[in-house]
Scaffold this motif. Structure first.
Motif, PDB file in Angstrom:
ATOM      1  N   PHE A  24       0.839  -1.193   0.000  1.00 40.37           N
ATOM      2  CA  PHE A  24       0.000   0.000   0.000  1.00 40.37           C
ATOM      3  C   PHE A  24       0.878   1.249   0.000  1.00 40.37           C
ATOM      4  O   PHE A  24       0.683   2.163  -0.804  1.00 40.37           O
ATOM      5  N   PHE A  25       1.863   1.288   0.893  1.00 39.10           N
ATOM      6  CA  PHE A  25       2.707   2.470   0.976  1.00 39.10           C
ATOM      7  C   PHE A  25       3.624   2.606  -0.233  1.00 39.10           C
ATOM      8  O   PHE A  25       3.899   3.734  -0.677  1.00 39.10           O
ATOM      9  N   ASP A  26       4.077   1.489  -0.799  1.00 36.82           N
ATOM     10  CA  ASP A  26       4.858   1.555  -2.049  1.00 36.82           C
ATOM     11  C   ASP A  26       4.036   2.206  -3.156  1.00 36.82           C
ATOM     12  O   ASP A  26       4.497   3.119  -3.835  1.00 36.82           O
ATOM     13  N   VAL A  27       2.798   1.725  -3.306  1.00 44.17           N
ATOM     14  CA  VAL A  27       1.917   2.253  -4.364  1.00 44.17           C
ATOM     15  C   VAL A  27       1.581   3.708  -4.087  1.00 44.17           C
ATOM     16  O   VAL A  27       1.602   4.544  -4.995  1.00 44.17           O
ATOM     17  N   SER A  28       1.284   4.036  -2.832  1.00 47.08           N
ATOM     18  CA  SER A  28       0.883   5.413  -2.515  1.00 47.08           C
ATOM     19  C   SER A  28       2.035   6.401  -2.711  1.00 47.08           C
ATOM     20  O   SER A  28       1.803   7.552  -3.049  1.00 47.08           O
ATOM     21  N   ARG A  29       3.283   5.931  -2.551  1.00 47.12           N
ATOM     22  CA  ARG A  29       4.428   6.820  -2.790  1.00 47.12           C
ATOM     23  C   ARG A  29       4.644   7.068  -4.283  1.00 47.12           C
ATOM     24  O   ARG A  29       5.134   8.117  -4.681  1.00 47.12           O
ATOM     25  N   GLU A  30       4.288   6.086  -5.101  1.00 45.52           N
ATOM     26  CA  GLU A  30       4.521   6.184  -6.539  1.00 45.52           C
ATOM     27  C   GLU A  30       3.371   6.838  -7.298  1.00 45.52           C
ATOM     28  O   GLU A  30       3.556   7.335  -8.387  1.00 45.52           O
ATOM     29  N   GLY A  85      -6.710  -7.096   4.693  1.00 44.86           N
ATOM     30  CA  GLY A  85      -7.636  -7.067   3.571  1.00 44.86           C
ATOM     31  C   GLY A  85      -7.951  -5.653   3.127  1.00 44.86           C
ATOM     32  O   GLY A  85      -8.070  -5.378   1.930  1.00 44.86           O
ATOM     33  N   LEU A  86      -8.073  -4.754   4.093  1.00 46.36           N
ATOM     34  CA  LEU A  86      -8.345  -3.354   3.750  1.00 46.36           C
ATOM     35  C   LEU A  86      -7.146  -2.718   3.048  1.00 46.36           C
ATOM     36  O   LEU A  86      -7.325  -1.926   2.116  1.00 46.36           O
ATOM     37  N   TYR A  87      -5.936  -3.057   3.468  1.00 45.71           N
ATOM     38  CA  TYR A  87      -4.751  -2.558   2.762  1.00 45.71           C
ATOM     39  C   TYR A  87      -4.783  -3.005   1.300  1.00 45.71           C
ATOM     40  O   TYR A  87      -4.481  -2.235   0.391  1.00 45.71           O
ATOM     41  N   VAL A  88      -5.179  -4.264   1.071  1.00 41.53           N
ATOM     42  CA  VAL A  88      -5.278  -4.773  -0.294  1.00 41.53           C
ATOM     43  C   VAL A  88      -6.341  -3.987  -1.064  1.00 41.53           C
ATOM     44  O   VAL A  88      -6.113  -3.554  -2.201  1.00 41.53           O
ATOM     45  N   GLU A  89      -7.497  -3.793  -0.443  1.00 43.73           N
ATOM     46  CA  GLU A  89      -8.586  -3.042  -1.091  1.00 43.73           C
ATOM     47  C   GLU A  89      -8.155  -1.628  -1.439  1.00 43.73           C
ATOM     48  O   GLU A  89      -8.358  -1.161  -2.563  1.00 43.73           O
ATOM     49  N   PHE A  90      -7.552  -0.935  -0.488  1.00 42.05           N
ATOM     50  CA  PHE A  90      -7.171   0.461  -0.716  1.00 42.05           C
ATOM     51  C   PHE A  90      -6.041   0.567  -1.747  1.00 42.05           C
ATOM     52  O   PHE A  90      -6.004   1.510  -2.536  1.00 42.05           O
ATOM     53  N   THR A  91      -5.133  -0.394  -1.745  1.00 47.93           N
ATOM     54  CA  THR A  91      -4.085  -0.416  -2.757  1.00 47.93           C
ATOM     55  C   THR A  91      -4.701  -0.586  -4.141  1.00 47.93           C
ATOM     56  O   THR A  91      -4.335   0.103  -5.092  1.00 47.93           O
ATOM     57  N   GLY A  92      -5.671  -1.490  -4.240  1.00 50.12           N
ATOM     58  CA  GLY A  92      -6.367  -1.709  -5.500  1.00 50.12           C
ATOM     59  C   GLY A  92      -7.092  -0.456  -5.992  1.00 50.12           C
ATOM     60  O   GLY A  92      -7.098  -0.166  -7.187  1.00 50.12           O
ATOM     61  N   GLU A  93      -7.689   0.275  -5.061  1.00 50.75           N
ATOM     62  CA  GLU A  93      -8.375   1.512  -5.439  1.00 50.75           C
ATOM     63  C   GLU A  93      -7.399   2.518  -6.057  1.00 50.75           C
ATOM     64  O   GLU A  93      -7.714   3.162  -7.053  1.00 50.75           O
ATOM     65  N   ILE A  94      -6.232   2.646  -5.471  1.00 52.45           N
ATOM     66  CA  ILE A  94      -5.224   3.576  -6.006  1.00 52.45           C
ATOM     67  C   ILE A  94      -4.741   3.096  -7.370  1.00 52.45           C
ATOM     68  O   ILE A  94      -4.648   3.873  -8.317  1.00 52.45           O
ATOM     69  N   ILE A  95      -4.448   1.810  -7.484  1.00 53.89           N
ATOM     70  CA  ILE A  95      -3.944   1.259  -8.746  1.00 53.89           C
ATOM     71  C   ILE A  95      -4.984   1.446  -9.858  1.00 53.89           C
ATOM     72  O   ILE A  95      -4.632   1.827 -10.983  1.00 53.89           O
ATOM     73  N   CYS A  96      -6.251   1.198  -9.551  1.00 52.64           N
ATOM     74  CA  CYS A  96      -7.308   1.374 -10.560  1.00 52.64           C
ATOM     75  C   CYS A  96      -7.377   2.807 -11.050  1.00 52.64           C
ATOM     76  O   CYS A  96      -7.692   3.065 -12.213  1.00 52.64           O
TER      77      CYS A  96
END
Length: 100
Positions: A24-30, A85-96
């Motif tokens: 999640f934090f990797d994706v949110s930084r990028e 599970g929420l970290y996975v969900e929120f990461t997916g939201e950012i990626i989408c």
């Protein structure tokens, strides 16, 4: 389903995969700051609604933080599973949102 469960319970120190939290934090930084801020705002909004629902009908002395701490103490393993599970969900939201 076991592959999903394996991913949620993966080794936190696995350098190839990482934990849902670290991803999640990797994706949110990028990702774009605007996208991340909008998604975090959605998370805060969700927490606000959940707090309001939990506090509904309670008196002014109701301390939601005490209730949350006690629940966490009583259900730490379950809470940690949902949290991953929420970290996975929120990461997916950012990626989408990156493609839009």
């Amino acid at each position: 389903m076991s592959v999903f469960n394996d991913w949620l319970s993966e080794d936190e120190d696995d350098i190839f995969m990482g934990s849902p939290k670290s991803k999640f934090f990797d994706v949110s930084r990028e990702a774009s700051q605007d996208i991340v801020e909008e998604e975090i705002d959605k998370i805060i909004e969700k927490v606000a609604v959940l707090e309001m629902l939990l506090s509904e009908g309670k008196d002014e002395n109701f301390d939601i933080n005490t209730v949350i701490k006690q629940y966490l103490f009583d259900n730490e393993e379950k809470v940690n599973a949902v949290k991953k599970g929420l970290y996975v969900e929120f990461t997916g939201e950012i990626i989408c949102r990156l493609d839009s």
